[in-house]
Design an enzyme around this catalytic site. Structure first.
Site, PDB file in Angstrom:
ATOM      1  CE1 TYR A 193      61.397 -20.313   7.397  1.00  0.00           C
ATOM      2  CE2 TYR A 193      60.136 -20.281   5.383  1.00  0.00           C
ATOM      3  CZ  TYR A 193      60.186 -20.232   6.749  1.00  0.00           C
ATOM      4  OH  TYR A 193      59.014 -20.098   7.464  1.00  0.00           O
ATOM      5  CE  LYS A 249      61.642 -16.970   9.541  1.00  0.00           C
ATOM      6  NZ  LYS A 249      60.246 -17.228   9.207  1.00  0.00           N
TER       7      LYS A 249
END
Lengths: 307, 307, 307, 307
Positions: D138, D166
């Site tokens: 992330y 992500k």
């Protein structure tokens, strides 16, 4: 034991002696505490940035509070960092601090989310209402990416339980602004964070400093504080120069921004006090860096040279 | 007149009195210079940040150098900011400074482009080689978004012509690091930028400060400098508190980051010394803000109250 | 020749061929312009960041405007960067641009001083009123440390003469916000700065891009623009991948943030078009880095390999 | 249920419905999950930034994991944010995720301390070794103040269990660089964070997006994703324009940086799905702001107008 208002002197921002990711170095912790008390510091601040608090499990944090308070046995005030992104966890740490006998807590802004001054002030109001101990504010913009503006500090000083500020921002114009704003509150403690600024801060009105370096060399920082109290500029310059030399050497080994923490834990370990295991995402210096730290300590008379 | 090494005292970071976008306020400039010399400052620094230099045409900058040097007539050293993004223009300003009789120049990093410390050091070497006057380095990270690292300052101190550093960064740990590194160079001038830090900087080893506030109230900053030299802590705290009050009031009128510059020019104008026209992208305070500045000055005894 | 509204296509953010600190590489400039026109680009943007404008003397900037306009001879629109910290100098550059026959100017925020959106908008109003050519806004936060907020762009679009925006910020959410706000102004040009974002920007509503890489390989960026216009996703992905490879290789040689500029000038020089001398504070790659750039170009078919 | 590699589509970065500081809104949570599944999203990401995870107690986080997994009952993959400053707590959350039946976890950098890329990579290696589920990286620089450099992502992609990224950084040049680097890994999922960039990311090679707005209007983001898959530019522009309008209105009510989170929770609440109580340091909009959000929703057809 109640905490003095204001709290004066050198408060050690204590490292957390670890044996493993989730294990305290118990014997090291006891030796460290005795080393600090023997060295004359005026209080202990555990679970701050220097204590790697955000990297420790809550279980371990609670254990550290308990063991530290037990070992100190009210010889010194113990102040506990409860800064957390989660309000509920911060309150829970404060409850542990109260239960085990600490004298105060330290709370910074809940990092991660950006928050406005209005939101930060509300947060402090809500937090202080739930915390059963006196609260120091902790201005730590480098790590939290939040600054308590001077006007926020002034307002927060009116919240019941809020008794002082530790400013680690390193911006003395900010610190002076807060000193001026709080002139009417002689009971409100003002401590400065970077040890490199402690002398001038005390000269200009601070009550003391939180010094990481006092973990391995408490006498130096205590003497510097006393020289500043006595306004003995000659002594100040001499001792301050030693403080700056430590910063420029022991804290500058290694390539990363974490060199301060690594150097500090390594120095304490080289004195035989406690282990230098570090919480993730860091790890202790390897032998090459450790040798450099040792050499700096020998050069500065902090360790005997090889015969 | 040759500049003293090190240069000591309060150097006024002088505002540039303007009548219009590209017109000096000649009479105001003369009055301002006499006000400063009468107020006891130890030097003038023109064309710095406080002088709005980057916002002025080169023609006007040259004119300001010429008129200032003529009016000062060697009663004080005149130091000229030549910081520029374009090397050729910086050299050209330095040539004007020499021609009109200034004593030194001040050069920061060429802002706009990011540059490494290696590139900055080379830049300083090239620049000093082309500049016919002594050079002060100017560490001004807020505006240039560059910092001369302490190790860069140490190396730059060996470049012929480079005689000192003005540090406007506001980070006293940085400043102390430079002081320590340059202990072997007692001739190398170390000045601190933010006037809020001048007292402690001088206590801890600086030679003086560049103070914007001395444009309107030179005596205050000169007395504070002398108190710091004399290590008179009581006097220092008293005068420093007045300095902080000015910063917290006169420099805080208006909503924008430019309030320091606007407040300063407005205060000088309220004393009847010079106009407060400002170079783009700023403009002088309107009457509402001007009234607030006036009230702050009255409150602090800098202007007589209304009878 | 009047500039089209909106201006569409690939505008080369042209490098400035130099022979020395204050000397244009005249023959190189001519060759470069012919290379670009031959390569099919739709306009030239001189004296931008890629053109090292802030590092060039005003004399040289004026000469570059004159020579470029003469060589181009209205075959393409010439757009001139006038961004400057000094209003008077920006206006003076704009006058030169008009005099020598350029079609428009590009103005960013006056860097150095922090300024609010209100101050920036006023600045743009004042500037556009003095500039005798159409004005593109230039959002360049990396270098100017200012952002024109979308609402400021919207207001600035109503200032007479302001005809478009070049956004170099690299934040596509910002760009889309501006696109949405200006949907009622189909004549207002919206160009994107980083060439790595040109394809998607055109797909999502931009009129084109300013591409540094088109200095050495104009066909690639022109074809990518045309593929984006045609919504030919297969072709876009293929060409975009080549653009990304150039960014990841030719612009990444060398250790400093200046590697983009150095790699770009080096690549043009390796094609035999113009010299790669750089304005202070930079300098051209040495032979080791030059060999790396050459190898990257060979690998990517931009230069023939050694037989 | 095993997670697909790569994972494709619209993953809802789910808000956490709260009744109080430490109490889930159980009924709201159930309604929200049914609303999302009914709206066609392809997965749920709980305990991310939009889920206010760092502000929630660990007890509540575990409860949320359990209840979400139970309600979803494997109709969709559930992905759990375990980002934490404390390694031990992150591992403990991952164990809960596994125990209750989630399909994967998401881990960002341990914020608070600055850390180098080397340290971050080691951290990821250690973490993935202790986590019993597939791991998404992330990249969330706005909140963690860390960036996983593209080369770090490339190396981390070789760690067993690490299956995707992500990217919430909002810098599409960064994203394209990662896409290029990972071309040889078609199984490695690449998702983009800001919903304003989802369309172009999918066009240029991403597998999908994590969209906060899909909490209240899942169909819009799902349709936009499908249009991007189908390369239907006309449809994309139409739907993307609606996405941008939501961002410019519903997420812009209120004065603080928290307006995105507050607006989002308020919108869900206005649809009658769940309460909008917020974790400290925030609180739900008051009635004035709530009315503004309602009006924006009415204007955009997301709520029926008053008859």
């Amino acid at each position: 034991m109640e905490i003095r208002k204001p709290l004066r002197g050198v408060i050690t921002a204590m490292i957390t002696p670890l044996r493993d990711r989730d294990q305290l170095d118990h014997a090291g912790l006891e030796r460290l505490i005795e080393h600090l008390i023997g060295g004359g510091v005026h209080g202990l601040f555990i679970l701050g940035t220097t204590g790697e608090a955000p990297g420790l499990s809550y279980r371990l944090r609670a254990e550290l509070i308990q063991r530290t308070c037990k070992q100190v046995a009210e010889r010194l005030p113990v102040i506990v960092g409860i800064t957390d992104t989660a309000f509920v966890e911060a309150v829970s740490l404060a409850a542990a601090a109260r239960k085990f006998g600490a004298q105060a807590v330290v709370a910074s802004a809940p990092y991660y989310f950006p928050a406005s001054q209005v939101e930060l002030l509300e947060y402090l109001e809500h937090l202080a209402a739930e915390v059963p101990l006196p609260v120091f504010l902790y201005n730590a913009p480098t790590n939290t990416h939040h600054t308590f503006q001077p006007s926020t500090v002034l307002r927060a000083a009116d919240i019941p339980h809020v008794i002082g500020l530790k400013d680690s921002g390193g911006n003395m114009a900010y610190f002076h602004t807060v000193v001026e704003l709080l002139k009417g509150r002689p009971d409100f403690t003002l401590l400065v964070g970077p040890e490199e600024l402690m002398a001038e801060a005390v000269l200009m009105g601070a009550h003391g400093g939180m010094c990481g370096g006092s973990n391995f060399f408490p006498q130096l920082y205590v003497q510097l504080y006393q020289a500043a109290l006595a306004k003995d500029m000659e002594q100040i310059r001499l001792l301050h120069s030693r403080v700056m030399r430590i910063s420029a050497t022991i804290y500058r080994v290694g390539r990363h921004a974490s060199s301060y923490l690594k150097g500090l834990k390594c120095a304490v370990s080289l004195l035989g006090i406690s282990e230098d295991f570090m919480a993730e995402p860091f790890r202790a210096f390897g032998s090459a860096e450790r040798d450099k730290v040792r050499q700096h300590m020998v050069d500065q008379g902090l360790l005997p040279g090889v015969v």
